[in-house]
Motif scaffolding. Structure first.
Motif, short mmCIF file in Angstrom:
data_model
loop_
_atom_site.label_atom_id
_atom_site.label_comp_id
_atom_site.label_asym_id
_atom_site.label_seq_id
_atom_site.Cartn_x
_atom_site.Cartn_y
_atom_site.Cartn_z
N LEU A 86 46.32 29.26 38.02
CA LEU A 86 47.14 28.71 38.90
C LEU A 86 48.67 27.98 38.35
O LEU A 86 49.66 28.19 39.05
N ARG A 87 48.58 27.45 37.12
CA ARG A 87 49.72 27.00 36.73
C ARG A 87 50.69 28.23 36.13
O ARG A 87 51.99 28.24 36.35
N ALA A 88 50.21 29.27 35.74
CA ALA A 88 50.78 30.67 35.47
C ALA A 88 51.41 31.24 36.58
O ALA A 88 52.56 31.72 36.72
N TRP A 89 50.56 31.28 37.87
CA TRP A 89 51.07 31.70 38.92
C TRP A 89 52.25 30.84 39.54
O TRP A 89 52.95 31.58 40.31
N TRP A 90 52.41 29.72 39.38
CA TRP A 90 53.65 28.99 39.84
C TRP A 90 54.71 29.54 39.30
O TRP A 90 55.70 29.82 39.97
N GLN A 91 54.78 30.16 37.82
CA GLN A 91 55.86 30.77 37.45
C GLN A 91 56.24 32.23 38.06
O GLN A 91 57.53 32.51 38.40
N VAL A 92 55.05 32.69 38.48
CA VAL A 92 55.13 34.02 38.97
C VAL A 92 55.93 33.95 40.51
O VAL A 92 56.75 34.91 40.64
N ALA A 93 55.25 32.97 41.31
CA ALA A 93 55.53 32.93 42.55
C ALA A 93 57.12 32.64 42.53
O ALA A 93 57.75 33.17 43.63
N LYS A 94 57.65 31.95 41.80
CA LYS A 94 59.33 31.77 41.92
C LYS A 94 59.90 32.93 41.62
O LYS A 94 61.03 33.00 42.26
N GLN A 95 59.37 33.88 40.75
CA GLN A 95 60.40 35.11 40.64
C GLN A 95 59.93 36.28 41.51
O GLN A 95 60.66 36.99 41.85
N ILE A 96 58.78 36.27 41.99
CA ILE A 96 58.27 37.44 43.06
C ILE A 96 57.56 37.02 44.21
O ILE A 96 56.46 36.53 44.31
N PRO A 97 58.56 36.15 45.23
CA PRO A 97 58.04 35.45 46.34
C PRO A 97 56.80 36.13 47.03
O PRO A 97 55.99 35.84 47.68
N SER A 98 57.07 37.66 47.35
CA SER A 98 56.33 38.58 47.98
C SER A 98 55.03 38.64 47.27
O SER A 98 54.04 39.09 48.22
N SER A 101 51.09 28.70 49.67
CA SER A 101 51.48 29.93 50.72
C SER A 101 51.31 31.23 50.01
O SER A 101 51.18 32.20 50.74
N SER A 102 50.89 31.53 48.70
CA SER A 102 50.98 32.66 48.07
C SER A 102 49.45 32.69 47.41
O SER A 102 49.28 33.84 46.63
N VAL A 103 48.64 31.70 47.56
CA VAL A 103 47.23 31.73 46.93
C VAL A 103 46.31 31.69 47.92
O VAL A 103 46.25 30.77 48.82
N GLU A 104 45.16 32.15 47.97
CA GLU A 104 44.25 32.09 48.98
C GLU A 104 42.77 32.04 48.14
O GLU A 104 42.47 32.96 47.34
N PHE A 105 42.21 31.06 48.41
CA PHE A 105 40.62 30.96 47.99
C PHE A 105 39.69 31.42 48.93
O PHE A 105 39.62 30.99 50.32
N THR A 106 38.88 32.38 48.79
CA THR A 106 38.00 33.22 49.73
C THR A 106 36.60 32.36 49.70
O THR A 106 35.82 32.80 50.82
N GLY A 107 36.30 31.62 48.51
CA GLY A 107 34.79 31.38 48.44
C GLY A 107 34.24 32.54 48.19
O GLY A 107 34.59 33.63 47.37
N PHE A 108 32.74 32.40 48.13
CA PHE A 108 31.84 33.63 48.03
C PHE A 108 32.28 34.73 48.93
O PHE A 108 32.28 34.60 50.05
N ARG A 109 32.30 36.05 48.43
CA ARG A 109 32.52 37.38 49.19
C ARG A 109 31.49 38.26 48.71
O ARG A 109 31.35 38.52 47.51
N ALA A 110 30.69 38.90 49.62
CA ALA A 110 29.64 39.90 49.30
C ALA A 110 30.28 41.26 48.88
O ALA A 110 29.99 41.99 48.30
N ASN A 111 31.47 41.48 49.82
CA ASN A 111 32.13 42.85 49.83
C ASN A 111 33.21 43.09 48.87
O ASN A 111 34.27 42.94 48.97
#
Length: 433
Positions: free
Chosen positions: A253-265, A291-301
């Motif tokens: 998550l801390r690394a993604w903070w840097q990624v999201a700043k450079q690639i908002p999409s 806005s750019s991170v989704e936690f889905t919880g457990f997923r079977a598929n």
């Protein structure tokens, strides 16, 4: 070459196998998944394979069949109230449950020829004792590896590492480890490791008395395969992991903070549940990346989720050999992982993906950015990863190695029994003379 022996003029049947694992379905993890898949595959190949495990909840059945695999659960009366007990009593309950587990193995000793334990922890000790006394073959698979405890490492982090193999045994001290090592050797046990690094860990702990084999995890490459039509238009990075300290999601998550700043999409999809889920969601909110991170919880598929993505990431602090990483590679995804046991075997210093050091937030961000900014590189990594997994980690190929091991253990025991019978006959004849 396997030695083919006969008894009463008939070829020996396939060995009967008990697959022993501390936790099992409905609890889901890499070891649980591998144990179930192995049990199912063995039954399909005509082996009498049974899973024996602990019963942690009162509403779990003592025995059932799961997709053709018989499952036995033991020590339910001891463990069902363990979580409500205070710390010292909780540990005592677990030790008592291990005694019950060992007693059940002893009572059922005529129903199996081989016990295959899915971890090298305290859970191994009852099986070791029973196999020694009952003269059964023992295979122990080390599933999870962690580096040595660092000097001054916080106690909270040391407690988090107890899920790793060897940790509980090492806490018993060197004299106990030497005794365990001797018993492994006298029992003729075989130790299976998933990665090259695990051999180093075994040597460090002094548990080299048994023969050591490297047999990795396997993946169903027919099920986990690329499907470009499902891939999303915007760049999607996926992480499939339990929400535990071991998996390093806080680092991601801390690394993604840097990624999201450079690639908002770009979007990050985190699949899995666990004790740290709510705190990790709070961390994402505090970093301003919800806005750019989704936690889905457990997923079977899981397959369809992987097929949506472009890149997979696994920021673990330690591993055995990650099923999630294997499945992502099998789906043709470029992968970024930390240089830990198993992952470095799979990605091989950048041959089939990118490796970064554990806890390296800037390095993880840089690797993700490089693949996101160079989609042709990501595509090349994914294609090579798929081919590599097909050639080396297909589940049927891995199971062939286990079946060969099971047959070797059966024949080795028969050779010993045959030699003993000849010696006994010779001794009797000599006594008569």
């Amino acid at each position: 070459m396997l030695i083919r022996l006969q008894r009463n003029g008939k070829a020996m049947n396939k060995p009967r196998i008990y697959l022993a694992i501390d936790t099992f379905l409905p609890l889901v993890g890499g070891a649980e998944k591998q144990a179930f898949l192995q049990g199912k595959y063995l039954r399909e190949q005509g082996f009498v394979a049974t899973i024996i495990t602990m019963c942690y909840q009162q509403d779990w059945p003592d025995s059932e069949w799961l997709d053709g695999v018989p499952v036995l659960r033991v020590a339910g009366k001891v463990l069902s109230w363990r979580e409500r007990a205070p710390g010292v009593l909780r540990r005592f309950c677990y030790l008592l449950a291990l005694c019950v587990f060992g007693w059940q193995l002893w009572c059922k000793r005529r129903e199996y020829d081989i016990v295959h334990v899915f971890q090298l922890t305290l859970f191994t000790l009852p099986a070791l004792l029973v196999c020694r006394l009952a003269r059964k073959q023992l295979i122990v698979a080390m599933r999870n590896d962690a580096p040595p405890v660092g000097v001054g490492e916080p106690s909270s982090k040391r407690r988090a590492r107890t899920r790793a193999d060897l940790e509980s045994l090492e806490r018993l001290g060197r004299p106990a480890l030497r005794l365990i090592n001797r018993q492994l050797r006298l029992t003729g046990a075989r130790l299976v490791v998933l990665s090259a690094q695990m051999r180093v860990s075994l040597k460090r702990s002094g548990l080299e008395g048994a023969g050591v084999l490297l047999i990795p995890n396997g993946v169903n490459t027919a099920c986990f395969h690329p499907w470009p039509a499902l891939r999303e238009t915007n760049p999607l990075v996926i992480c499939v992991a339990k929400m535990r300290y071991q998996k390093g999601i806080d680092v991601l998550l801390r690394a993604w903070w840097q990624v999201a700043k450079q690639i908002p999409s770009a979007r990050l999809l985190i699949i899995g549940d666990g004790p740290l889920l709510s705190s990790l969601e709070c961390l994402a909110e505090s970093l301003g990346i919800t806005s750019s991170v989704e936690f889905t919880g457990f997923r079977a598929n899981i397959v369809s989720q992987l097929q949506r993505a472009h890149i997979a990431v696994l920021p673990s602090r330690w591993e055995g050999m990650s099923n999630a990483l294997l499945e992502a590679m099998s789906c043709g995804l470029a992968c970024v992982a930390t240089r830990v046991s198993g992952s470095e075997d799979l990605l091989q210093d950048g041959t089939y993906g990118m490796l970064v050091e554990p806890e390296d937030v800037p390095g993880l961000a840089e690797a993700l950015l490089r693949l996101l900014q160079h989609p042709e590189l990501a595509q090349s990594y994914g294609q090579h990863a798929r081919h590599y997994v097909e050639q080396n980690y297909a589940f049927a190929q891995v199971m062939d190695k286990y079946i060969e091991l099971y047959n070797e253990e059966r024949d080795r025991k028969l050779c010993v029994e045959f030699a003993e019978s000849i010696m006994h006959t010779a001794a009797s004849q000599s006594h008569q003379d």
